[in-house]
Design a protein around this motif. Structure first.
Motif, PDB file in Angstrom:
ATOM      1  N   HIS A 823       0.670  -0.920   0.124  1.00 49.90           N
ATOM      2  CA  HIS A 823      -0.297   0.023  -0.312  1.00 49.90           C
ATOM      3  C   HIS A 823       0.931   0.832  -0.141  1.00 49.90           C
ATOM      4  O   HIS A 823       0.711   1.839  -0.451  1.00 49.90           O
ATOM      5  N   TYR A 824       2.112   1.898   0.537  1.00 49.66           N
ATOM      6  CA  TYR A 824       2.615   2.580   1.434  1.00 49.66           C
ATOM      7  C   TYR A 824       2.009   3.835   2.049  1.00 49.66           C
ATOM      8  O   TYR A 824       3.077   4.595   2.193  1.00 49.66           O
ATOM      9  N   ASN A 825       1.201   3.518   1.736  1.00 44.76           N
ATOM     10  CA  ASN A 825       0.341   4.965   2.662  1.00 44.76           C
ATOM     11  C   ASN A 825      -0.433   4.688   3.647  1.00 44.76           C
ATOM     12  O   ASN A 825      -1.817   5.044   3.698  1.00 44.76           O
ATOM     13  N   ILE A 826      -0.301   3.763   4.849  1.00 44.12           N
ATOM     14  CA  ILE A 826      -1.749   3.440   5.397  1.00 44.12           C
ATOM     15  C   ILE A 826      -2.334   4.073   6.286  1.00 44.12           C
ATOM     16  O   ILE A 826      -0.867   5.157   7.136  1.00 44.12           O
ATOM     17  N   LYS A 827      -2.980   4.970   6.723  1.00 41.09           N
ATOM     18  CA  LYS A 827      -3.482   6.130   7.680  1.00 41.09           C
ATOM     19  C   LYS A 827      -4.772   6.521   7.450  1.00 41.09           C
ATOM     20  O   LYS A 827      -5.635   5.849   6.588  1.00 41.09           O
ATOM     21  N   PRO A 828      -6.124   7.226   8.420  1.00 38.63           N
ATOM     22  CA  PRO A 828      -6.748   7.257   9.147  1.00 38.63           C
ATOM     23  C   PRO A 828      -7.599   7.712   7.553  1.00 38.63           C
ATOM     24  O   PRO A 828      -8.483   7.095   7.588  1.00 38.63           O
ATOM     25  N   ARG A 879      14.509  -0.225  -1.007  1.00 41.65           N
ATOM     26  CA  ARG A 879      14.533  -1.168  -1.098  1.00 41.65           C
ATOM     27  C   ARG A 879      13.680  -2.114   0.162  1.00 41.65           C
ATOM     28  O   ARG A 879      14.354  -2.047   1.360  1.00 41.65           O
ATOM     29  N   VAL A 880      12.466  -1.785  -0.375  1.00 40.76           N
ATOM     30  CA  VAL A 880      11.915  -1.791   0.668  1.00 40.76           C
ATOM     31  C   VAL A 880      10.532  -2.793   0.173  1.00 40.76           C
ATOM     32  O   VAL A 880      10.599  -3.242  -0.661  1.00 40.76           O
ATOM     33  N   ASN A 881      10.079  -2.964   1.540  1.00 38.55           N
ATOM     34  CA  ASN A 881       9.628  -4.250   0.793  1.00 38.55           C
ATOM     35  C   ASN A 881       7.262  -4.152   2.231  1.00 38.55           C
ATOM     36  O   ASN A 881       7.405  -3.183   2.488  1.00 38.55           O
ATOM     37  N   GLU A 882       6.406  -4.918   2.294  1.00 39.25           N
ATOM     38  CA  GLU A 882       5.539  -4.911   2.856  1.00 39.25           C
ATOM     39  C   GLU A 882       5.693  -4.282   4.523  1.00 39.25           C
ATOM     40  O   GLU A 882       4.777  -4.109   4.620  1.00 39.25           O
ATOM     41  N   LYS A 883       7.087  -4.505   4.326  1.00 39.65           N
ATOM     42  CA  LYS A 883       7.184  -4.320   5.950  1.00 39.65           C
ATOM     43  C   LYS A 883       6.619  -2.992   5.957  1.00 39.65           C
ATOM     44  O   LYS A 883       6.298  -2.429   8.143  1.00 39.65           O
ATOM     45  N   CYS A 884       6.687  -2.042   5.299  1.00 41.21           N
ATOM     46  CA  CYS A 884       6.221  -0.721   5.539  1.00 41.21           C
ATOM     47  C   CYS A 884       5.478  -0.381   5.665  1.00 41.21           C
ATOM     48  O   CYS A 884       4.832   0.329   6.836  1.00 41.21           O
TER      49      CYS A 884
END
Length: 984
Positions: A823-828, A879-884
């Motif tokens: 998603h990269y942008n989890i917020k309310p 170098r990112v994955n779903e952990k962000c």
């Protein structure tokens, strides 16, 4: 006459005076009232004074000059100064102050005054200093709320003021020397009248929502008496042209966290008095100006998260006063000059995520640095040995993701104050020095993915302070030492992807703070000690792909473990696993001990291929293996044939579709624009109810706006329901219809109860729209932070439902697709709620529609998610994955439990919610963080929820659990207490 009666009389007379009723001189002198006394008493009547600081303010006194916090002019005996800073006062700032005709200084900072700013300040014609900073004032600024002809110092920072600044606010401001509007919610462009304040020394507009291009040349650059200019954390854009030379006295220039672009001003180095320069988190590019070498007084120099190129500046050693240097997340090349060792005052150095090469100059390790981050470059060679200055000062050292070789210097054990040591993702080939266990303050030790060999030192936790120990992806062998139980502070222990043998030591059960235990892909044998079931805080466990057997412990996390955490063992007894259940008995003689290791070969870590001598597994093929391989070949052949057939059919369908489109377009009238491509994925939903979406948007109701575009509520007829249409911002989006169609169709197939369904799309070269389902209860941001007084706060049951639903939605995105959808942008604001408060994640997968996810794109698009962005994204590390997403989810939990925003601006600092709650939990005050507005809540759910959130917001991505593990943990938390006790 009684005191109360006299006070009422004074108050009535004050009202008469304030209404401008005239009296005769005799009458006025007979009453002999002091206007200052009356004004201050009326001012006091509007506020709350919980600590009785204003007790000396007595209405029976003839003069207030002896009162606390009051100063008078000795010439006329009238009040000239009121200083009530930091007294815990609250209430309104009333009109009583307008009677203080000779008031010069009014300072009410660091209290909790609320309400709007009154125009009454404009009556105080002689006011020179007004400080209302760090209160709870709201609303907009009146155009004439203060007499700008007299005010020299004006500080309104740290409130909740909003709106645009009036155009004529600074029409006459020749006296103004200091202006701070920082940490509010002002928006729009700056009024041109601001540039009239030519005598300003200090201008601070940071942490607002100001936007637009800055008038530098005839505007700010013309304010040539400026000593400090801070425009940081806004949405300003455009380039910064030359002209800084006009600011002869400038000492501080902060432009960070905006959208400025282009090169740095070439003459910036001619501001010889500059001591603080920060251009970080913008879109600046090109090489650095050579004039920067002149800034000998520079103490802070920040250029991180831009697109600067060229070689690392060889003149950096000239800046002899530097204490803080951050060039991280750019594209600097070349090697570090030897002159960098001349920066004797340097304390903070961060050069991570560049393209620097060569060895690290030994002189750098002779400095008294406290923080050094050179990660994500291409440095090679050995790690220099530190000096005594470095031993005494260094707290944080990160050399990860480079090409360092050789050994870990034993001298590192002399770093007395080291807190964080990360040497992961290098090519270090030594044993782990036992001296590392001597760090008295070390909390994080990360040596993952090297070529370290030998055993795990038994005294690795000699100091007892270690919180995170990560040794994954090496060639460590031998047993896990029993002394690991001395690591009493550990909450994350990861030893996966090694060659560890022997049994899992029972002493791990003594790690009562442990939350994450990862032992997968080793050669551990025997049974899992039943004592591990007593680890009440353990939230994530993985022992897959070992040689473990026997029954699982009865308590703790074990009853709720997923199959993926146990698979690949010889005979663990669990209903989740197929195959034999083996107790701790001798192995039958016909079992091939190497067959299992061969099975594991395809799952080893990344650097196994780079260092083939690290593993020497024999390959043994049985009859069953040959049969399995033959079957696999047949299956692959079948898949290839079916795929070729599908390609052929797809091409025919595309040809038919193209032909139909051509026929339709040829039938349109000459000169009319071509119709857009309008696709609805569900054939039951008619497009006739929407018509032309472009025309419909003109009449639709806009219900929100995000980083990817505005969202509209649109009625869908004749179905009698609403849909939401997102008008995508076209910058950096895929522009070819076939590519756009392919990516959107992938997202259209994503179906889950906790994900917003994508119903269709509309495409033209000029506009792209996405049609999704409509959520009747709006978004979580509104329900949590922006609700009106008539809407009740969310209950705990609804909050738990929302947390669990979001976790399930993210788990579906992460684990049901390959590659996973991030998603990269989890917020309310991206969490929508249906009529039953079931959460639905929106905007998932939209990063797929970007042509490329470059670092400046991330920084620009996700700046609005301040506080939710994982460190690896905020640092522009691609170098990112779903952990962000796991990090953003953890922040959401904290926000739902506490009711607070993830980032809050306080007095002279910024409060990060995760850090604040982490400290509270460590001090045993976790429940003090809970939002009391939600009513009753179960402690045994809220407390473990907070601990789960803190694990999810770990600064190290690998220490965060997967979303599948999170779902399991939440289901355990929700299990009724009696049922939990039965399983123990």
């Amino acid at each position: 006459m009684g005191i109360a009666t006299k006070g009422c009389l004074h108050f009535l007379i004050y009202l008469l005076i304030s209404m401008d009723f005239s009296m005769g001189d005799d009458e006025a002198s007979s009453i002999q009232l002091n206007d200052d006394v009356l004004g201050l008493i009326v001012f006091k009547s509007d506020i709350k004074d919980p600590f009785s600081y204003l007790q000396s303010w007595n209405e029976d006194d003839d003069s207030p000059c002896s009162w606390r916090f009051i100063k008078c002019n000795p010439n006329n005996g009238r009040v000239s100064e009121i200083s009530l800073d930091g007294l815990g006062l609250s209430g309104k700032i009333g009109k009583g102050l307008q009677k203080l005709e000779y008031l010069k200084v009014l300072s009410l900072s660091r209290n909790n005054f609320s309400g709007t700013i009154s125009r009454a300040f404009g009556v105080l014609n002689g006011l020179e200093r007004l400080d209302l900073s760090y209160n709870s004032l709201s609303g907009s600024i009146p155009s004439s709320f203060v007499n700008m002809d007299s005010v020299r110092f004006l500080d309104l920072s740290g409130n909740s003021l909003s709106g645009s600044l009036p155009d004529n606010l600074f029409q006459s401001c020749s006296s103004l020397r200091f202006l701070s509007l920082a940490a509010n919610s002002f928006e729009d462009q700056l009024p041109s009248s601001l540039y009239r304040c030519s005598y300003l020394n200090n201008l601070n507009l940071s942490k607002n929502h100001f936007s637009g291009d800055i008038d530098f040349v005839s505007g700010i650059w013309s304010m040539n008496r400026l000593r400090a200019l801070d425009l940081s954390y806004n949405s300003f854009s455009g380039s910064v042209p030359d002209g800084v030379l006009a600011l002869h006295y400038l000492k501080k220039l902060h432009l960070q966290s905006n959208g400025f672009s282009g090169p740095m001003p070439a003459d910036i180095g001619l501001c010889s008095h500059l001591n603080s320069l920060d251009f970080s988190h913008n879109l600046f590019d090109g090489p650095l100006p050579n004039s920067l070498r002149r800034l000998n007084s520079l103490v802070l120099f920040g250029l991180s998260n831009n697109m600067f190129t060229s070689e690392f500046p060889p003149w950096i050693g000239n800046l002899s006063s530097l204490e803080y240097l951050d060039f991280s997340s750019n594209s600097f090349t070349g090697s570090l000059p030897l002159s960098i060792g001349n920066l004797r005052a340097l304390k903070y150095l961060r050069l991570s995520n560049n393209k620097l090469v060569g060895s690290i100059p030994a002189g750098l390790f002779d400095l008294g640095l406290e923080y050094m981050d050179l990660s994500d470059n291409r440095f090679d060679g050995s790690i220099p040995r530190g000096s005594s200055s470095l031993f005494e000062a260094l707290r944080n050292l990160d050399l990860s993701r480079n090409d360092h070789e050789g050994t870990i210097p034993a001298e590192m054990g002399l770093f007395a104050d080291m807190r964080y040591l990360n040497l992961s993702w290098n090519k270090l080939q030594s044993r782990i020095p036992p001296e590392l266990g001597l760090f008295p303050n070390l909390t994080v030790l990360d040596l993952r993915d090297n070529a370290l060999s030998g055993d795990v030192p038994g005294d690795i936790c000699e100091s007892g302070s270690l919180v995170i120990l990560q040794l994954d992806g090496n060639s460590l062998s031998g047993p896990i030492p029993d002394e690991i139980g001395n690591c009493s502070s550990l909450y994350s222990l990861t030893l996966s992807h090694n060659n560890l043998t022997g049994s899992i030591p029972k002493s791990i059960s003594e790690l009562t703070e442990l939350k994450i235990l990862k032992l997968e892909f080793n050669e551990l044998s025997g049974e899992i000690p039943k004592e591990l079931g007593l680890l009440e805080n353990l939230l994530a466990l993985n022992v897959s792909y070992n040689q473990l057997i026997g029954r699982l412990p009865a308590g703790g996390i074990f009853p709720s473990l997923d199959q993926s955490a146990l698979q690949g063992n010889l005979g663990i007894c669990s209903p989740l696993l197929k195959g034999p259940c083996k107790l701790n008995v001798p192995k039958p003689f016909f079992i091939n001990p190497d067959a299992y290791n061969g099975q594991m070969g395809g799952h080893r870590r990344r650097n196994e291929s780079a260092i083939p001598m690290r593993f020497h597994h024999r390959i043994s093929l049985s009859v069953s293996a040959i049969v399995a391989i033959s079957a696999g070949i047949l299956i692959v052949t079948g898949v290839i044939i079916v795929s070729l057939l599908n390609v052929s059919v797809r091409r025919r369908l595309e040809f038919v579709e193209t032909a139909l489109e051509s026929m339709c377009s040829s039938s349109t009238k000459s000169g009319s624009p071509p119709a857009g491509k309008f696709i609805m994925f569900n054939s039951k939903l008619s497009t006739h109810g929407i018509g032309n979406p472009e025309i419909l948007l003109n009449k639709a109701a806009e219900i929100g706006e995000g980083v990817f575009g505005a969202v509209y509520k649109v009625p869908l007829r004749p179905q009698g329901r609403f849909v939401a249409i997102k008008k995508l911002a076209t910058s950096n989006l895929i522009q070819y219809p076939d590519d756009f169609d392919r990516e959107v169709r992938v997202l259209g197939k994503v179906r889950h109860p906790n994900l917003m369904s994508l119903e269709g799309y509309y495409w033209t070269p000029q506009i792209q729209l996405l049609i999704t389902e409509y959520a009747t209860n709006g978004n979580l941001q509104t329900k949590l932070h922006e609700r009106s007084g008539s809407i009740p706060p969310l209950s705990w049951s609804n909050r738990f439902k929302i947390i669990l639903g979001i976790a399930k939605g993210l788990a579906h995105l992460h684990h049901s697709f390959r590659p996973p959808i991030i998603h990269y942008n989890i917020k309310p604001s991206n969490i929508l709620l249906d009529e039953d408060y079931n959460p639905k994640i929106s905007d998932f997968g939209l990063a797929r529609l970007l042509t490329k996810l470059e670092k400046h794109v991330i920084g620009n698009r996700f700046k609005s998610a301040l506080g939710y962005v994982a460190p690896e994204l905020a640092c522009q590390n691609l170098r990112v994955n779903e952990k962000c997403d796991v990090f953003g989810f953890g922040v959401l939990i904290l926000e739902l439990v506490s009711g607070r925003r993830p980032v809050e601006y306080g007095e002279d600092n910024v409060v990060i919610l995760s850090d604040h709650i982490r400290v509270s939990v460590e001090q045993g005050n976790a429940l003090d963080c809970v939002d009391l507005s939600m009513g009753d809540y179960p402690d045994d759910e809220v407390f473990p929820m907070l601990k789960l959130a803190l694990v999810c917001t770990s600064q190290i991505p690998s220490s965060r659990p997967s979303m599948a593990e999170v779902v399991q943990i939440l289901q355990v938390i929700k299990t009724p207490v009696p049922q939990r006790m039965e399983t123990l």
